[in-house]
Design an enzyme around this catalytic site. Structure first.
Site, PDB file in Angstrom:
ATOM      1  CG  ASN A   1      57.415 -20.730  67.128  1.00 13.11           C
ATOM      2  OD1 ASN A   1      56.593 -19.832  67.052  1.00 13.11           O
ATOM      3  ND2 ASN A   1      57.087 -21.972  67.415  1.00 13.11           N
TER       4      ASN A   1
ATOM      5  NE  ARG B   1      55.200 -26.796  69.963  1.00  9.50           N
ATOM      6  CZ  ARG B   1      55.362 -28.049  70.335  1.00  9.50           C
ATOM      7  NH1 ARG B   1      56.496 -28.420  70.915  1.00  9.50           N
ATOM      8  NH2 ARG B   1      54.422 -28.938  70.158  1.00  9.50           N
TER       9      ARG B   1
ATOM     10  CB  SER C   1      55.818 -32.092  67.665  1.00 12.87           C
ATOM     11  OG  SER C   1      55.956 -32.585  68.975  1.00 12.87           O
TER      12      SER C   1
END
Lengths: 307, 156
Positions: free
Chosen positions: A243, A239, A235
């Site tokens: 993004n 992440r 994660s």
């Protein structure tokens, strides 16, 4: 807009392809139809070639830019150290000290153990990830066009934002994960680490008839804890990648508008500006989130939980 | 988006950068910043102390001033007292001197008066004799009537 004769799909795909350098085996048919006569280390000329190079290939643009940005940061830091004295800080030194103070504050808030690695690592992550993210604000065509001109190849792949490459983000996340496991074992002992994986969240019964259920409980605990442990680096890395990749994608889509007539170009101007301004927040926030999560994971690795 | 050696390359770069920050950047900057923090804290403390010192000094100066004023008043009072004393002494002395002079003058006057009396007496005796001679028309034997004349002179 990219070179003539390129469809929008080709343009987007071109922008999302890294400059891969790897080995093509003998007998491989290249993108232009030629056949490789012997094992060759070369630059991939298509996404397919890059994929076929397998694991033993590197992305020159990702690594090149991340190392270049690290060197720039290194020089800035060196300058700050050279000018460091207990008097009034000025210019670069003042700015660097501001960042160091901010990172130091964040680390001391979250991390309550003695470890000389955590704070410098947090500083590294925050500044470096920020710099890599910052590359996203440079208009998407500038550096690739310059690189293509320099290489003399209009289809030269050049992706300038290292954090839009999962290799970069996962590389960092896995390093953090390795440190996490390392500190878990050194702080709690190997037995302690195993216990943490098997004795939570359900405490297995230790006496009575229910003891037969203990192996089942341990198995469930182990599965749950392992999943949550593995999920942390994934994660963390994805992440940041997600993004930045999405942000980059929007910039590419906006860049496409500039080739679609004056009206679209005008809209593109405002969209580009709005998205760039918003992105200043995103890149800073993502760098900060990556840093904070790393500190939190390190704190978790050091905390001996009492149950 | 292929996972490849870049992953490891990035990790190595990351670790190298962490090492650089840990070895050179962090300790150097943090130590300087902590030292500066300490310096500023010390400075503030010193300022506080100076403030307190100033207050103390002002208080002390006030006290000294009051004391000095009191002392001055005391001295003036003493001086006044002393002056009065001196004046009184001078008065007494003057009075005594005056008395002495008066006594001396009186004594002298008395002396002079006595001498004048003596002189007068002597002259009266002669005058009385001369007057008596004129009255009697002949000479009076001074020796024979000396007692008389002397008695007369003594009565004057």
């Amino acid at each position: 807009m990219a070179s003539e004769g390129q469809t929008s799909t080709e343009y987007i795909q071109h922008h999302l392809q890294n400059l891969a350098y790897g080995k093509l085996e003998a007998g491989y048919t290249r993108a232009d139809g030629s056949v490789v006569t012997q094992d060759t280390w070369t630059i991939a000329h298509s996404a397919q070639e890059a994929a076929d190079m397998g694991f033993w290939a590197i992305h020159l643009d990702t690594l090149g830019w991340s190392i270049a940005l690290a060197l720039i940061l290194g020089f800035v830091f060196r300058k700050a150290i050279a000018g460091a004295n207990t008097g009034t800080p000025k210019g670069v030194q003042s700015f660097v000290e501001l960042i160091v103070d901010f990172v130091n504050g964040t680390v001391t808030d979250i991390f309550h153990h003695k470890n000389r690695v955590i704070a410098p690592m947090a500083l590294t992550i925050f500044t470096w990830v920020f710099m890599m993210n910052l590359m996203d604000l440079i208009p998407v065509d500038w550096l690739p066009q310059v690189a293509a001109a320099a290489a003399g190849d209009p289809h030269f792949y050049f992706k300038v934002v290292p954090t839009t490459d999962p290799n970069a983000t996962m590389g960092m996340a896995l390093t953090v994960f390795a440190l996490m496991v390392f500190y878990s074992i050194t702080q709690k002992g190997f037995i302690g680490f195993i216990k943490e994986l098997t004795m939570h969240p359900f405490a297995p019964p230790t006496k009575g008839a229910a003891i037969v259920l203990a192996p089942l409980m341990i198995a469930i605990n182990f599965i749950l804890e392992t999943v949550s442990l593995i999920a942390k680096p994934i994660s963390l890395g994805l992440r940041l990648f997600g993004n930045m990749y999405a942000g980059e994608m929007i910039f590419i889509l906006i860049a496409l508008m500039f080739g679609a007539g004056a009206l679209m170009a005008g809209m593109g101007f405002f969209l580009q500006m709005g998205w760039a301004i918003f992105h200043i927040l995103v890149i800073t926030l993502q760098a900060f989130v990556f840093m904070v999560l790393t500190i939190v994971y390190m704190a978790m690795a050091h905390d001996v939980e009492e149950h | 988006m292929n996972i490849n050696l870049t992953l490891i390359g990035q990790s190595v770069t990351f670790i190298a950068f962490i090492w650089f920050c840990m070895k050179f950047v962090w300790p150097a900057l943090i130590s300087v910043m902590e030292e500066r923090e300490k310096k500023i804290a010390d400075g503030l403390e010193a300022a506080d102390r100076a403030d307190k010192d100033l207050e103390l000094a002002q208080k002390k100066a006030g006290e000294t001033l009051t004391e000095a004023k009191q002392q001055a008043a005391e001295i003036i009072e003493q001086a006044n007292k002393r002056a009065n004393q001196i004046v009184d002494e001078a008065k007494d002395q003057a009075r005594a001197e005056g008395d002495r002079l008066k006594v001396a003058a009186q004594a002298e006057i008395e002396q002079e008066a006595n001498r004048a009396k003596e002189e007068l007496r002597a002259k009266v005796a002669t005058l009385a004799l001369a007057g008596a001679e004129k009255v009697l028309g002949n000479t009076i034997d001074a020796n024979a009537h000396n007692d008389l004349v002397d008695k007369l002179a003594a009565e004057l």
